[in-house]
Scaffold this motif. Sequence first.
Motif, PDB file in Angstrom:
ATOM      1  N   GLY A 111     -11.495 -25.534  10.473  1.00  0.00           N
ATOM      2  CA  GLY A 111     -12.041 -24.841  11.630  1.00  0.00           C
ATOM      3  C   GLY A 111     -11.031 -23.917  12.276  1.00  0.00           C
ATOM      4  N   VAL A 112     -11.284 -22.615  12.192  1.00  0.00           N
ATOM      5  CA  VAL A 112     -10.305 -21.645  12.695  1.00  0.00           C
ATOM      6  C   VAL A 112     -10.232 -21.668  14.220  1.00  0.00           C
ATOM      7  CG1 VAL A 112     -10.492 -20.138  10.707  1.00  0.00           C
ATOM      8  CG2 VAL A 112     -12.043 -19.832  12.613  1.00  0.00           C
ATOM      9  N   GLY A 113     -11.306 -22.075  14.887  1.00  0.00           N
ATOM     10  CA  GLY A 113     -11.260 -22.180  16.338  1.00  0.00           C
ATOM     11  C   GLY A 113     -10.234 -23.204  16.790  1.00  0.00           C
ATOM     12  N   TYR A 114     -10.103 -24.281  16.008  1.00  0.00           N
ATOM     13  CA  TYR A 114      -9.102 -25.304  16.348  1.00  0.00           C
ATOM     14  C   TYR A 114      -7.692 -24.717  16.294  1.00  0.00           C
ATOM     15  CZ  TYR A 114      -6.065 -29.359  15.813  1.00  0.00           C
ATOM     16  OH  TYR A 114      -5.051 -30.275  15.956  1.00  0.00           O
ATOM     17  N   TYR A 115      -7.424 -23.916  15.277  1.00  0.00           N
ATOM     18  CA  TYR A 115      -6.083 -23.336  15.158  1.00  0.00           C
ATOM     19  C   TYR A 115      -5.857 -22.261  16.224  1.00  0.00           C
ATOM     20  CZ  TYR A 115      -6.073 -25.936  10.837  1.00  0.00           C
ATOM     21  OH  TYR A 115      -6.145 -26.956   9.935  1.00  0.00           O
ATOM     22  N   SER A 116      -6.935 -21.588  16.636  1.00  0.00           N
ATOM     23  CA  SER A 116      -6.797 -20.653  17.755  1.00  0.00           C
ATOM     24  C   SER A 116      -6.435 -21.402  19.034  1.00  0.00           C
ATOM     25  CB  SER A 116      -8.112 -19.884  17.957  1.00  0.00           C
ATOM     26  OG  SER A 116      -8.423 -19.101  16.844  1.00  0.00           O
ATOM     27  N   ALA A 117      -7.070 -22.556  19.239  1.00  0.00           N
ATOM     28  CA  ALA A 117      -6.747 -23.375  20.414  1.00  0.00           C
ATOM     29  C   ALA A 117      -5.294 -23.842  20.363  1.00  0.00           C
ATOM     30  CB  ALA A 117      -7.693 -24.571  20.490  1.00  0.00           C
ATOM     31  N   CYS A 118      -4.842 -24.221  19.168  1.00  0.00           N
ATOM     32  CA  CYS A 118      -3.445 -24.645  19.025  1.00  0.00           C
ATOM     33  C   CYS A 118      -2.490 -23.503  19.336  1.00  0.00           C
ATOM     34  CB  CYS A 118      -3.195 -25.161  17.610  1.00  0.00           C
ATOM     35  SG  CYS A 118      -4.031 -26.718  17.222  1.00  0.00           S
ATOM     36  N   ALA A 119      -2.857 -22.288  18.905  1.00  0.00           N
ATOM     37  CA  ALA A 119      -2.005 -21.133  19.180  1.00  0.00           C
ATOM     38  C   ALA A 119      -1.954 -20.832  20.669  1.00  0.00           C
ATOM     39  CB  ALA A 119      -2.522 -19.921  18.404  1.00  0.00           C
ATOM     40  N   VAL A 120      -3.101 -20.914  21.332  1.00  0.00           N
ATOM     41  CA  VAL A 120      -3.149 -20.657  22.773  1.00  0.00           C
ATOM     42  C   VAL A 120      -2.341 -21.702  23.525  1.00  0.00           C
ATOM     43  CG1 VAL A 120      -4.669 -20.667  24.794  1.00  0.00           C
ATOM     44  CG2 VAL A 120      -5.335 -19.419  22.739  1.00  0.00           C
ATOM     45  N   ALA A 121      -2.485 -22.975  23.109  1.00  0.00           N
ATOM     46  CA  ALA A 121      -1.793 -24.065  23.795  1.00  0.00           C
ATOM     47  C   ALA A 121      -0.354 -24.228  23.337  1.00  0.00           C
ATOM     48  CB  ALA A 121      -2.551 -25.372  23.566  1.00  0.00           C
ATOM     49  N   ARG A 122       0.011 -23.543  22.252  1.00  0.00           N
ATOM     50  CA  ARG A 122       1.356 -23.651  21.673  1.00  0.00           C
ATOM     51  C   ARG A 122       1.666 -25.110  21.310  1.00  0.00           C
ATOM     52  NH1 ARG A 122       4.762 -19.428  25.573  1.00  0.00           N
ATOM     53  NH2 ARG A 122       3.467 -17.619  25.087  1.00  0.00           N
ATOM     54  N   VAL A 123       0.741 -25.682  20.562  1.00  0.00           N
ATOM     55  CA  VAL A 123       0.832 -27.076  20.142  1.00  0.00           C
ATOM     56  C   VAL A 123       0.730 -27.126  18.626  1.00  0.00           C
ATOM     57  CG1 VAL A 123      -0.289 -29.343  20.228  1.00  0.00           C
ATOM     58  CG2 VAL A 123      -0.136 -27.957  22.289  1.00  0.00           C
ATOM     59  N   ASP A 124       1.531 -27.986  17.995  1.00  0.00           N
ATOM     60  CA  ASP A 124       1.450 -28.195  16.554  1.00  0.00           C
ATOM     61  C   ASP A 124       0.068 -28.734  16.202  1.00  0.00           C
ATOM     62  OD1 ASP A 124       1.621 -29.059  13.916  1.00  0.00           O
ATOM     63  OD2 ASP A 124       3.691 -29.738  14.117  1.00  0.00           O
ATOM     64  N   PRO A 125      -0.649 -28.096  15.245  1.00  0.00           N
ATOM     65  CA  PRO A 125      -2.004 -28.563  14.906  1.00  0.00           C
ATOM     66  C   PRO A 125      -2.068 -30.033  14.516  1.00  0.00           C
ATOM     67  CG  PRO A 125      -1.601 -26.409  13.930  1.00  0.00           C
ATOM     68  CD  PRO A 125      -0.302 -26.854  14.533  1.00  0.00           C
ATOM     69  N   ALA A 126      -1.005 -30.567  13.932  1.00  0.00           N
ATOM     70  CA  ALA A 126      -1.031 -31.968  13.502  1.00  0.00           C
ATOM     71  C   ALA A 126      -1.163 -32.927  14.687  1.00  0.00           C
ATOM     72  CB  ALA A 126       0.231 -32.296  12.714  1.00  0.00           C
TER      73      ALA A 126
END
Length: 628
Positions: A581-596
């Motif tokens: 899900g690319v939206g999840y990775y966009s959220a991680c980028a916005v929050a500056r959080v490691d996706p794992a």
Amino acid sequence: MRASDSLTSADLAPPRPGTTRAFLRHADILVGRLIEACAALLVLIETLLLLAGVVARYVLHQPLTWSDELASVLFLWLSVLGAVVALRRGEHMRMTALVARCPASVRAYLDAVAVAAVAIFVALILHPAYTLAVDDQIMSMPALEISSSWRSAALPVGAVLLLLTAAMRMLNAARPALMLSAVASVAVIGVALVACKPLLADLGNVNLVLFFVVMLGACVFAGVPIAFAFGLATTSYLALATMTPGEILVGRIGEGMSHLMLLSVPLFVFLGLLIEMTGMARRLVGFLAALLGHTRGGLSYVLLGAMYLVSGISGSKAADMAAIAPALFPEMRARGSKPGELVALLSAAGAQTETIPPSLVLITIGSVTGLSITALFTSGIVPALVVGALLCVVVWYRHRGATVASATRLPARELTRALIAALPALLLPFLIRFVVVEGIATATEASTIGIVYAVVVGLLIYRQFDWRRLGPMLVETASLSGAILIIIGAATGMAWALTQSGFSDALARYAAALPGGKWSFMAATVVGMIVLGSVLEGIPAIVLFGPLLFPIAKLVGIHEIHYAMVVILSMGIGLFAPPFGVGYYSACAVARVDPAEGIRPLFGYLVALVAGVVLVAAVPWFSTGFLH
């Protein structure tokens, strides 16, 4: 979901001064700035043109009979120039989940293949686009009384600019040998397909699997931008397995990316940027934090509520998350929230608010299926509330044993001040819905009213309006819109090709034969759309499958508006669900959080989202109760 970094200027090899490459590089930059200026100007003109149409019709009672026709002409030019800007800026949507896991050398090779694939697709449609524009010279627009070629000329011009942009990326590549090997690889595949044309003509519907499953899947997973993957698969199928002229496909692509209803896409994107720049989003969040911030998990409820309200203004999930996260996350971290929990909640909130008007997905689904935008806007609010209530249950459960936050309840006077400060921003989503539901303006025109309102609030009330940011915001609007609209155009062409092949009839027969009738079809839709949402994102999947599935839903007895809500919520889950899900990775980028870090906390929210979709699917009233 972005185009490969190799498509951006940052990865181009710096040329030596005085060389031919240096001259070409400077010429490329100059042309790029000119294209950006034209695209930005078109966004501004379209805004003013639609606003003038509303004023002339509703205030002066003298409709501008030519405004819609002119807006349609300029919109196609905006779409193609925006696509060029997006290619230059590396902002075309692509699936990067697998490419990102490859070794650096393989990743660089696949990025080069993506550039080559873009160039080959554009080269294939260039001549048909030119022929279509020439043929349109003999046709005249009824209101403007000018040749239709003024509109269709956007397609060959855009194709030339896209081809030149891709060629410059190749010429200025940091590793020319790698680029040459990628071009050679794509060329070899193309020659092999042409050599096999006599065999393909005898395969019948097997070609659908070869081109729309094998070839399309290979392109998407190799990182080719989705729009060009769609276009390349469709063009190859029509050229090698049918006798269909290329001009028909180009015409379908042009119609798909310039439907006047889709003009709201760039305008709502621009509106989303305006509410962030004018401080409207920040004041909304501030009021909600003042209202609930002192309770257990209070800021989590604030995040859900803020996403709900801001979604009703911007219509863009990326803009929503970018407006909310910086305002809330620092304080949430200070109160002990873990980064993984923050990004999980942000992703779940993004999936929850997919049906809230004026969602771009709602507008797209209305465009490709013929459903009433007003009905979709009216119906999208309650399903989002149902899903949001279940997310709140998860928030309550996770914070039930937590100590009360150190923040104290604000006095009534300060809470009232926060409410007064946020009131202009709170009124905007209701204003947009009001003008649409009351028939004052269409969904497209309502965006211009929102833009004027945001400008007035920013200038006169909040006194926060940076004129220097206006130009870059218009360019960003054109780029994001071009990336979205070219996907819609390419997917429209693909959906037409699938329909002509008889695939839609076969799908209808299969759906009608499912045991259990409409409920089994609804269950299959939920599962299928979650998968498609994770791979293709909402807009491409809707454009591709909407024209095929909605008639079937109506045939088996499902209300089309109800079905639309289930489809959108299901794809929202896929969009924000890892690993694809690319939206999840966009959220991680916005929050500056490691996706794992967010995957495990997200599981509970995903359960709530799925339960919410099942509940909305089982109770049609949530979607249709306020239509009459």
